[in-house]
Design a protein around this motif. Structure first.
Motif, PDB file in Angstrom:
ATOM      1  N   ALA B 103       0.815  -1.138  -0.042  1.00  0.00           N
ATOM      2  CA  ALA B 103       0.136   0.068   0.077  1.00  0.00           C
ATOM      3  C   ALA B 103       0.932   1.198  -0.099  1.00  0.00           C
ATOM      4  CB  ALA B 103      -0.985  -0.096   1.121  1.00  0.00           C
ATOM      5  N   PRO B 104       1.987   1.370   0.827  1.00  0.00           N
ATOM      6  CA  PRO B 104       2.666   2.713   0.810  1.00  0.00           C
ATOM      7  C   PRO B 104       3.344   2.807  -0.589  1.00  0.00           C
ATOM      8  CG  PRO B 104       3.207   1.490   2.837  1.00  0.00           C
ATOM      9  CD  PRO B 104       2.433   0.509   1.965  1.00  0.00           C
ATOM     10  N   VAL B 105       3.728   1.818  -1.034  1.00  0.00           N
ATOM     11  CA  VAL B 105       4.556   2.053  -2.371  1.00  0.00           C
ATOM     12  C   VAL B 105       3.669   2.315  -3.486  1.00  0.00           C
ATOM     13  CG1 VAL B 105       5.913   0.491  -3.914  1.00  0.00           C
ATOM     14  CG2 VAL B 105       6.048  -0.056  -1.230  1.00  0.00           C
ATOM     15  N   VAL B 106       2.520   1.842  -3.210  1.00  0.00           N
ATOM     16  CA  VAL B 106       1.342   2.000  -4.504  1.00  0.00           C
ATOM     17  C   VAL B 106       1.108   3.580  -4.252  1.00  0.00           C
ATOM     18  CG1 VAL B 106      -1.164   1.857  -5.155  1.00  0.00           C
ATOM     19  CG2 VAL B 106       0.302  -0.141  -4.713  1.00  0.00           C
ATOM     20  N   GLY B 107       0.871   3.924  -2.843  1.00  0.00           N
ATOM     21  CA  GLY B 107       0.665   5.516  -2.660  1.00  0.00           C
ATOM     22  C   GLY B 107       1.813   6.426  -3.316  1.00  0.00           C
ATOM     23  N   MET B 108       3.179   5.993  -3.249  1.00  0.00           N
ATOM     24  CA  MET B 108       4.403   6.690  -3.903  1.00  0.00           C
ATOM     25  C   MET B 108       4.197   6.889  -5.380  1.00  0.00           C
ATOM     26  SD  MET B 108       5.822   8.060  -1.435  1.00  0.00           S
ATOM     27  CE  MET B 108       6.707   9.088  -2.488  1.00  0.00           C
ATOM     28  N   ILE B 109       3.810   5.736  -6.063  1.00  0.00           N
ATOM     29  CA  ILE B 109       3.772   5.747  -7.411  1.00  0.00           C
ATOM     30  C   ILE B 109       2.909   7.115  -8.145  1.00  0.00           C
ATOM     31  CG2 ILE B 109       3.105   4.637  -9.756  1.00  0.00           C
ATOM     32  CD1 ILE B 109       3.679   1.923  -8.028  1.00  0.00           C
ATOM     33  N   PRO B 110       1.854   7.251  -7.733  1.00  0.00           N
ATOM     34  CA  PRO B 110       1.100   8.518  -8.652  1.00  0.00           C
ATOM     35  C   PRO B 110       1.641   9.720  -7.747  1.00  0.00           C
ATOM     36  CG  PRO B 110      -0.521   7.474  -7.012  1.00  0.00           C
ATOM     37  CD  PRO B 110       0.820   6.397  -7.130  1.00  0.00           C
ATOM     38  N   ALA B 111       2.210   9.627  -6.738  1.00  0.00           N
ATOM     39  CA  ALA B 111       2.829  11.030  -6.359  1.00  0.00           C
ATOM     40  C   ALA B 111       3.970  11.410  -6.846  1.00  0.00           C
ATOM     41  CB  ALA B 111       3.114  10.737  -4.666  1.00  0.00           C
ATOM     42  N   LEU B 112       4.978  10.277  -7.303  1.00  0.00           N
ATOM     43  CA  LEU B 112       5.943  10.724  -8.033  1.00  0.00           C
ATOM     44  C   LEU B 112       5.893  10.673  -9.436  1.00  0.00           C
ATOM     45  CD1 LEU B 112       8.742   8.648  -5.968  1.00  0.00           C
ATOM     46  CD2 LEU B 112       7.979  10.750  -5.755  1.00  0.00           C
ATOM     47  N   THR B 113       4.768  10.102  -9.877  1.00  0.00           N
ATOM     48  CA  THR B 113       4.526  10.023 -11.570  1.00  0.00           C
ATOM     49  C   THR B 113       4.144  11.265 -11.854  1.00  0.00           C
ATOM     50  OG1 THR B 113       4.211   7.648 -11.427  1.00  0.00           O
ATOM     51  CG2 THR B 113       3.912   8.629 -13.377  1.00  0.00           C
ATOM     52  N   THR B 114       3.272  11.975 -11.282  1.00  0.00           N
ATOM     53  CA  THR B 114       2.445  12.910 -11.920  1.00  0.00           C
ATOM     54  C   THR B 114       3.505  14.408 -11.861  1.00  0.00           C
ATOM     55  OG1 THR B 114       1.590  13.106  -9.700  1.00  0.00           O
ATOM     56  CG2 THR B 114       0.042  12.620 -11.281  1.00  0.00           C
ATOM     57  N   VAL B 115       4.461  14.145 -11.104  1.00  0.00           N
ATOM     58  CA  VAL B 115       5.448  15.353 -11.094  1.00  0.00           C
ATOM     59  C   VAL B 115       5.980  15.598 -12.633  1.00  0.00           C
ATOM     60  CG1 VAL B 115       7.462  16.399  -9.844  1.00  0.00           C
ATOM     61  CG2 VAL B 115       6.033  14.713  -8.729  1.00  0.00           C
ATOM     62  N   THR B 116       6.308  14.404 -12.968  1.00  0.00           N
ATOM     63  CA  THR B 116       6.996  14.535 -14.395  1.00  0.00           C
ATOM     64  C   THR B 116       6.072  15.090 -15.559  1.00  0.00           C
ATOM     65  OG1 THR B 116       5.985  12.274 -15.119  1.00  0.00           O
ATOM     66  CG2 THR B 116       8.055  12.593 -13.717  1.00  0.00           C
ATOM     67  N   VAL B 117       4.738  15.230 -15.397  1.00  0.00           N
ATOM     68  CA  VAL B 117       3.918  15.792 -16.417  1.00  0.00           C
ATOM     69  C   VAL B 117       3.608  17.283 -15.950  1.00  0.00           C
ATOM     70  CG1 VAL B 117       3.242  13.744 -17.624  1.00  0.00           C
ATOM     71  CG2 VAL B 117       1.824  14.902 -15.596  1.00  0.00           C
ATOM     72  N   VAL B 118       3.887  17.664 -15.041  1.00  0.00           N
ATOM     73  CA  VAL B 118       3.462  19.362 -14.546  1.00  0.00           C
ATOM     74  C   VAL B 118       4.645  20.084 -14.928  1.00  0.00           C
ATOM     75  CG1 VAL B 118       3.028  20.787 -12.816  1.00  0.00           C
ATOM     76  CG2 VAL B 118       2.283  18.364 -12.686  1.00  0.00           C
ATOM     77  N   PRO B 119       4.609  21.195 -16.034  1.00  0.00           N
ATOM     78  CA  PRO B 119       5.866  21.935 -16.260  1.00  0.00           C
ATOM     79  C   PRO B 119       5.788  23.081 -15.094  1.00  0.00           C
ATOM     80  CG  PRO B 119       3.484  22.551 -17.593  1.00  0.00           C
ATOM     81  CD  PRO B 119       3.331  21.322 -16.651  1.00  0.00           C
ATOM     82  N   PHE B 120       6.866  23.063 -14.819  1.00  0.00           N
ATOM     83  CA  PHE B 120       7.420  24.269 -13.563  1.00  0.00           C
ATOM     84  C   PHE B 120       8.127  25.586 -13.917  1.00  0.00           C
ATOM     85  CE2 PHE B 120      11.551  22.290 -13.737  1.00  0.00           C
ATOM     86  CZ  PHE B 120      11.290  20.989 -14.036  1.00  0.00           C
ATOM     87  N   GLY B 121       8.419  25.623 -15.341  1.00  0.00           N
ATOM     88  CA  GLY B 121       8.899  26.877 -15.631  1.00  0.00           C
ATOM     89  C   GLY B 121       9.093  26.956 -17.338  1.00  0.00           C
ATOM     90  N   ALA B 122       9.892  27.874 -17.711  1.00  0.00           N
ATOM     91  CA  ALA B 122       9.872  28.134 -19.173  1.00  0.00           C
ATOM     92  C   ALA B 122      11.094  29.031 -19.344  1.00  0.00           C
ATOM     93  CB  ALA B 122       8.374  28.695 -19.704  1.00  0.00           C
ATOM     94  N   TYR B 123      11.466  29.040 -20.719  1.00  0.00           N
ATOM     95  CA  TYR B 123      12.533  29.904 -20.901  1.00  0.00           C
ATOM     96  C   TYR B 123      12.292  30.238 -22.565  1.00  0.00           C
ATOM     97  CZ  TYR B 123      14.834  25.665 -23.029  1.00  0.00           C
ATOM     98  OH  TYR B 123      15.010  24.431 -23.650  1.00  0.00           O
ATOM     99  N   LEU B 124      13.151  31.054 -23.053  1.00  0.00           N
ATOM    100  CA  LEU B 124      13.224  31.367 -24.294  1.00  0.00           C
ATOM    101  C   LEU B 124      14.274  30.853 -25.152  1.00  0.00           C
ATOM    102  CD1 LEU B 124      12.423  35.371 -23.704  1.00  0.00           C
ATOM    103  CD2 LEU B 124      10.732  33.777 -25.117  1.00  0.00           C
ATOM    104  N   ASN B 125      13.971  30.229 -26.200  1.00  0.00           N
ATOM    105  CA  ASN B 125      15.094  29.634 -26.840  1.00  0.00           C
ATOM    106  C   ASN B 125      15.458  30.563 -28.043  1.00  0.00           C
ATOM    107  OD1 ASN B 125      12.989  29.798 -29.006  1.00  0.00           O
ATOM    108  ND2 ASN B 125      12.909  27.594 -29.271  1.00  0.00           N
ATOM    109  N   GLU B 126      16.403  30.122 -28.935  1.00  0.00           N
ATOM    110  CA  GLU B 126      17.139  31.047 -29.621  1.00  0.00           C
ATOM    111  C   GLU B 126      16.284  31.792 -30.549  1.00  0.00           C
ATOM    112  OE1 GLU B 126      18.202  28.034 -29.385  1.00  0.00           O
ATOM    113  OE2 GLU B 126      20.354  28.375 -28.687  1.00  0.00           O
TER     114      GLU B 126
END
Lengths: 167, 380
Positions: B103-126
């Motif tokens: 159960a605790p491991v299953v709880g960590m999976i969505p918690a750590l996976t969703t972070v990967t698809v949330v954009p947290f910043g942006a920059y200007l390219n060339e």
């Protein structure tokens, strides 16, 4: 890479789907169903249809199986309390399997499948929406209506009606 | 700096993925720990007491200025973290061992996976185009967040069921009912935002980056306040925070679904809860508060021009992360603020609020904005 992933995911999907049926513990079965759905979602991703994959996860893995577990936990279906297969179940399953086999057989022997279209629509959100709201509008509405009927049926069955009491 | 970028892009994709994964773990775990400290400090502040301010390892006591860290309770955080890892981890005899550990491991999976698809910043390219900073840039953005985070309910259900005793069981049942109920309102409340983002003629997008790009002018929170409020309330329910923490209400359920857990297994539940809070706050900021745009009608690109950062992608990226995290952290604070202010609802009140108030409100809101947006976008 893609082939390896396909083999891994399809084996996962089919094996866990089998385990859903063969497992005697209902909680285990629900968890295997969850794994099977995740494998299926992976297959959708391989087909370049991430939208379908995530909808599958959201609706089935996220909500439907959770409700299954909810019901299983409420009913306390301890393994061994009920016979796994009643005679009627076996008969129905055999009949169902036979019909399915017949269908696959006739499809592989007789059917002439249409050639795959040359240009496939890009699976963008817009294309999904357009297809659903134009070409397949009627089927979508019919399915929606059937789900509504099922929902009403559940409400009617689960409500206990008592004849009007004298006050 | 370019050497670092070249080194990074020269790595094998698999190695890159592993490093990204380790980075997520390396950020989320300390963040969870820091949040538990902030929670204690905020609660102390609300209740007019100093909070944790004593712990100080004697071998660093001579360092000048360490008193400030001591009063901030930093060493309590370290002591608590160490305790989590090293204390005895008792497993009650009556539990279903497999699911109890799972159960605790299953709880960590969505918690750590969703972070990967949330954009947290942006920059200007060339080319002067905005590029999002995100680990996995998916077109289905918000759908991926909702889909993966909806799997978080299994940790609670499994923990409650596997513990095989009354209070955790009730906690698990409540959690499954509550989380599924509020998911509906949550999903409906964000639909107006995407109706507006997907202008006629576009290809259709659910990407969170596009949502932020659409907020260079007015933020959605300003002209869709009802959406924002419904989303926020549902977010409190989805993250199991007070006043919706039915699953672990200590007054009636001891500890709810994690009653039987101890040590790091319990700690994992906590880290999962805090990372859900961070992701939820982040998504709220992206959807309704302009993401990394510093102010309404002041987009990041303009700020980059003023500060002469258009050719400094790394500095601009850091600035955007700072703005985004600042807003998200305010919502973490809001979570705590509400927790120590509003008393817990009764379970039937929670259900009533979800189904009879929030859901009709979300549907009415959706209808109103669907008509409004159709009218605005087809006018010319």
């Amino acid at each position: 890479m893609s082939d390896t992933l396909f083999i891994i995911l399809s084996v996962l999907t089919v094996a866990t789907a089998l385990l859903v049926v063969l497992n005697k513990n209902a909680v285990n079965a629900a968890m295997f169903l969850l794994l099977s759905l995740v494998g299926l979602a992976g297959l959708f991703v391989l087909l370049d249809a991430p939208l379908l994959a995530f909808v599958l996860i959201l609706v089935y893995a996220g909500a439907v199986v959770a409700l299954f577990l909810f019901i299983i936990m409420l009913l306390d279906t301890t393994p061994g309390r009920f016979p796994a297969f009643k005679p009627m179940t076996i008969a129905a399953s055999v009949l169902g399997a036979a019909l399915l086999a017949l269908g696959i057989l006739s499809l592989s022997e007789r059917a002439v499948l249409p050639l795959p279209p040359k240009a496939v629509a890009v699976p963008t959100m817009k294309n999904y929406a357009e297809q659903l709201f134009t070409t397949y509008l009627l089927p979508v509405q019919v399915v929606g209506f059937m789900l509504l009927i099922a929902m009403l049926g559940v409400i009617v069955l689960s409500k206990k009606y008592t004849p009007e009491e004298t006050k | 700096m370019t050497a670092v970028i070249e080194l990074w892009s020269g790595l094998h994709p698999l190695l890159q993925a592993v490093i990204k994964g380790l980075a997520v773990i390396g950020v989320m775990f300390p963040f969870g720990g820091a949040c538990s400290l902030i929670e204690r400090k905020v609660s102390a502040w609300m209740q007019g007491r100093p909070g944790p301010n004593r712990a100080l390892p004697f071998w660093v006591a001579w360092v000048p200025g360490i008193g400030l860290l001591q009063r901030l309770g930093v060493f309590h955080l370290m002591a608590d973290g160490g305790k989590m890892f090293f204390k005895e981890d008792p497993v009650p005899g009556h539990v279903n061992k497999f699911y109890f550990y799972l159960a605790p491991v299953v709880g960590m999976i969505p918690a750590l996976t969703t972070v990967t698809v949330v954009p947290f910043g942006a920059y200007l390219n060339e080319a002067g185009k905005m590029v999002p900073l995100v680990l996995a840039n998916l077109d289905v953005g918000i759908l991926a967040v909702f889909a993966v985070s909806s799997l978080g309910v299994y940790a609670l259900i499994l923990a409650g069921w596997a513990s095989n005793s009354k209070y955790p069981f009730l906690g698990g049942i409540r959690a499954s009912a509550q989380l599924i109920s509020y998911e509906l309102s949550m999903t409906l409340s964000v639909l107006p935002v995407f109706l507006w983002v997907n202008v006629p003629g576009g290809n259709g997008t659910l990407s969170l980056f596009d949502v932020v790009s659409a907020q260079n002018g007015a933020w959605f929170g300003l002209w869709m306040p009802l959406s924002a409020i419904v989303f926020l309330v549902a977010l409190f329910a989805e993250t199991n925070r007070l006043p919706f923490d039915m699953a672990e209400g200590e007054a009636d359920l001891v500890g709810g679904f994690h009653t039987e857990y101890g040590a790091m297994k319990w700690g994992l539940f906590f880290v999962a809860e805090y990372s859900h809070m961070l992701i939820g706050s982040g998504v709220f900021v992206l959807l309704f508060l302009g993401g990394w745009n510093p102010l309404p009608w002041v987009p990041l690109a303009d700020v980059a021009v003023w500060l002469h950062l258009t050719t400094q992608p790394i500095l601009l990226g850091l600035l955007s992360i700072g703005i985004f995290l600042g807003k998200a952290l305010f919502f973490i604070f809001l979570f705590m603020w509400v927790r120590w202010t509003v008393p817990r609802f009764r379970y039937d009140q929670v259900m009533k609020l979800g189904w009879q108030k929030l859901l009709p409100l979300a549907i009415a809101n959706l209808l109103f904005y669907a008509l409004l947006i159709a009218w605005i976008q087809t006018r010319n």
